[in-house]
Design a protein around this motif. Structure first.
Motif, short mmCIF file in Angstrom:
data_model
loop_
_atom_site.label_atom_id
_atom_site.label_comp_id
_atom_site.label_asym_id
_atom_site.label_seq_id
_atom_site.Cartn_x
_atom_site.Cartn_y
_atom_site.Cartn_z
N ARG B 28 -4.45 36.73 -21.70
CA ARG B 28 -3.27 37.59 -21.58
C ARG B 28 -2.94 38.24 -22.91
O ARG B 28 -2.16 39.16 -22.99
CB ARG B 28 -2.08 36.77 -21.09
CG ARG B 28 -2.13 36.55 -19.60
CD ARG B 28 -1.02 35.61 -19.22
NE ARG B 28 -1.40 34.25 -19.56
CZ ARG B 28 -1.61 33.30 -18.65
NH1 ARG B 28 -1.46 33.55 -17.40
NH2 ARG B 28 -1.96 32.10 -19.02
N GLN B 29 -3.56 37.66 -23.98
CA GLN B 29 -3.39 38.18 -25.33
C GLN B 29 -1.91 38.31 -25.69
O GLN B 29 -1.44 39.32 -26.15
CB GLN B 29 -4.11 39.53 -25.46
CG GLN B 29 -4.47 39.91 -26.87
CD GLN B 29 -4.98 38.75 -27.68
OE1 GLN B 29 -4.26 38.27 -28.55
NE2 GLN B 29 -6.18 38.28 -27.47
N TYR B 30 -1.18 37.24 -25.38
CA TYR B 30 0.21 37.23 -25.77
C TYR B 30 0.66 35.82 -26.05
O TYR B 30 0.42 34.96 -25.24
CB TYR B 30 1.10 37.85 -24.68
CG TYR B 30 2.43 38.18 -25.26
CD1 TYR B 30 2.63 39.37 -25.93
CD2 TYR B 30 3.46 37.25 -25.21
CE1 TYR B 30 3.83 39.63 -26.53
CE2 TYR B 30 4.66 37.52 -25.82
CZ TYR B 30 4.84 38.71 -26.46
OH TYR B 30 6.02 38.96 -27.08
N PRO B 31 1.28 35.44 -27.13
CA PRO B 31 1.63 36.32 -28.24
C PRO B 31 0.39 36.80 -28.97
O PRO B 31 -0.64 36.13 -28.94
CB PRO B 31 2.46 35.41 -29.15
CG PRO B 31 2.04 34.04 -28.81
CD PRO B 31 1.67 34.04 -27.40
N THR B 86 10.83 43.02 -26.02
CA THR B 86 9.55 43.47 -26.55
C THR B 86 8.59 43.83 -25.42
O THR B 86 7.99 44.91 -25.40
CB THR B 86 8.87 42.37 -27.39
OG1 THR B 86 9.86 41.74 -28.18
CG2 THR B 86 7.77 42.91 -28.25
N LEU B 87 8.46 42.91 -24.47
CA LEU B 87 7.49 43.12 -23.40
C LEU B 87 7.89 44.30 -22.52
O LEU B 87 7.03 45.06 -22.07
CB LEU B 87 7.35 41.86 -22.56
CG LEU B 87 6.56 40.74 -23.24
CD1 LEU B 87 6.70 39.45 -22.47
CD2 LEU B 87 5.11 41.12 -23.36
N ARG B 98 2.82 45.05 -16.41
CA ARG B 98 2.99 43.63 -16.08
C ARG B 98 3.99 43.46 -14.95
O ARG B 98 3.85 42.60 -14.12
CB ARG B 98 3.53 42.86 -17.28
CG ARG B 98 2.51 42.50 -18.30
CD ARG B 98 3.11 41.52 -19.29
NE ARG B 98 2.12 41.04 -20.22
CZ ARG B 98 1.78 41.68 -21.33
NH1 ARG B 98 2.36 42.80 -21.64
NH2 ARG B 98 0.85 41.20 -22.13
N GLY B 99 5.01 44.27 -14.98
CA GLY B 99 6.07 44.12 -13.98
C GLY B 99 7.18 43.22 -14.50
O GLY B 99 6.95 42.35 -15.34
N LYS B 100 8.39 43.46 -14.01
CA LYS B 100 9.56 42.75 -14.54
C LYS B 100 9.50 41.25 -14.31
O LYS B 100 9.88 40.47 -15.16
CB LYS B 100 10.83 43.30 -13.89
CG LYS B 100 11.25 44.62 -14.48
CD LYS B 100 12.61 45.01 -13.94
CE LYS B 100 12.95 46.42 -14.39
NZ LYS B 100 13.55 47.23 -13.36
N ILE B 106 7.32 35.06 -18.51
CA ILE B 106 6.86 34.79 -19.87
C ILE B 106 8.05 34.45 -20.76
O ILE B 106 8.03 33.48 -21.52
CB ILE B 106 6.09 36.01 -20.43
CG1 ILE B 106 4.80 36.23 -19.64
CG2 ILE B 106 5.76 35.80 -21.89
CD1 ILE B 106 4.09 37.53 -19.98
N ALA B 107 9.14 35.23 -20.63
CA ALA B 107 10.32 35.02 -21.47
C ALA B 107 10.93 33.64 -21.21
O ALA B 107 11.28 32.92 -22.15
CB ALA B 107 11.36 36.10 -21.21
#
Lengths: 61, 296
Positions: B28-31, B86-87, B98-100, B106-107
């Protein structure tokens, strides 16, 4: 109210079938209609939808 | 140095280790690299400090000091806001967003992981003070294991059967199996879509799942993950080449239409199966009393 979808253009080979507010492009045959639709799709960033073989619309989603 | 120094240092250390272990950068390369990570390790360190110093405060009968944990709660809600903002900002720049709901998922996990860090640091320091460092190490490790278990939820393959079905056209309508996806007018676009497109049908395993996979956010999450892993055959200004998921209203199956750059059926199935089930999309109608009475 935000309008989410709108018809940006109508392309047809049968001008009897269409009228209204969106720009209308009248073509001679199906080949020309396809070319118009492909160009308009690219220019307007919309999708060319086929309502029938005679009428295509470009819709912004 | 006093009697509390070592336990607090131990608690902070084990808490920070917990945060580092929970900070995975995967497909997902996050963070993202370094800077994103530094922010979260630093916040993890703060969380660990809060958890660790709460124990001596309690032991000194300084009960009001514990109220600063509420400050911590506010602080980490702020972390959640930060991640969400940020996202959401960068979501507009994604080819497949990604969609809400996915962003919210993630948050939420960023916030909750900080609480797990507080717990780990708290347990570490408490056990150190009550018993000794060995018990504290064992307690800390148990907390790390609990954190790891809580970190991973279920995935799509647990709740649906995935089947490959080649997309086809009926007139101008694009179908995956019998599920209508969209209207594509131009024959050349249709050829492109048949050449590059792939279709999958996701069949729910039980009644609870029907609502979960119908959730628009869950569907967008599937499309985003597949596009990230397999690439996507589209560019800005080509709205006709958009991956879509539509639903069969009769039985709740969903038809996934994707345009990947790597067209490997098995890989695509694996990736769809590995998409996390979003917490916000989970529904449990079978747990409802009314429903169960009717079934009886």
């Amino acid at each position: 109210m935000v309008i989410e979808k709108s018809v940006l253009a109508i392309i047809t080979t049968n001008k009897e079938k269409v009228s209204g507010g969106a720009p209308i492009f009248i073509c001679h045959d199906f080949d020309e209609l396809q070319k118009y639709a492909a160009n308009l799709e690219a220019i307007l960033d919309g999708i060319a939808h086929a309502l029938s073989d005679e009428v295509f619309i470009i819709v912004k989603h | 140095m006093n009697e509390y120094t070592m336990p607090i240092v131990f608690g902070v250390a084990i808490g920070t280790i917990a945060r580092i272990l929970m900070l995975r950068t995967d497909y997902r390369q996050y963070p993202t690299y370094l800077h994103g990570k530094i922010i979260h390790v630093a916040l993890g360190f703060i969380a660990a400090s809060l958890g660790a110093v709460a124990v001596p405060a309690l032991m000194e009968m300084n009960f009001t000091a514990v109220t600063f944990l509420t400050v911590a709660a506010t602080q980490f809600r702020e972390v959640r806001n930060m991640e969400r903002n940020t996202l959401t900002e960068i979501d507009g720049d994604e080819l497949v967003s990604r969609g809400k709901a996915y962003i919210e998922g993630i948050a939420i996990s960023f916030e909750s992981r900080n609480y797990l860090v507080i717990l780990t640091a708290f347990v570490g320091t408490l056990f150190y003070l009550i018993w000794d460092i060995y018990v504290a190490v064992i307690g800390g490790i148990i907390c790390l294991i609990i954190s790891k278990v809580l970190q991973s939820g279920s995935t799509i393959k647990d709740i649906v059967d995935i089947e490959y079905v080649a997309p086809h056209f009926d007139g101008a309508g694009l179908y995956v199996d019998n599920i209508y996806i969209m209207n594509i007018g131009l024959p050349e676009r249709q050829e492109e879509i048949l050449k590059y497109g792939m279709g999958f049908v996701l069949k729910p395993k039980n009644i609870n799942v029907v609502n979960t996979i119908a959730h628009l956010g869950q569907r967008q999450a599937i499309l985003h993950d597949v596009s990230v892993s397999l690439g996507v055959f589209r560019d800005s200004g080509t709205p006709a080449l958009v991956p879509l998921i539509k639903r069969d209203l009769d039985d709740g199956r969903i038809g996934v239409f994707i345009l990947p750059q790597i067209r490997d059926k098995e890989k695509a199935k694996e990736i769809i199966g590995a998409v996390p089930v979003l917490e916000t999309a989970i529904r449990m109608p079978s747990r409802s009393d009314t429903h169960n009475e009717e079934v009886k």
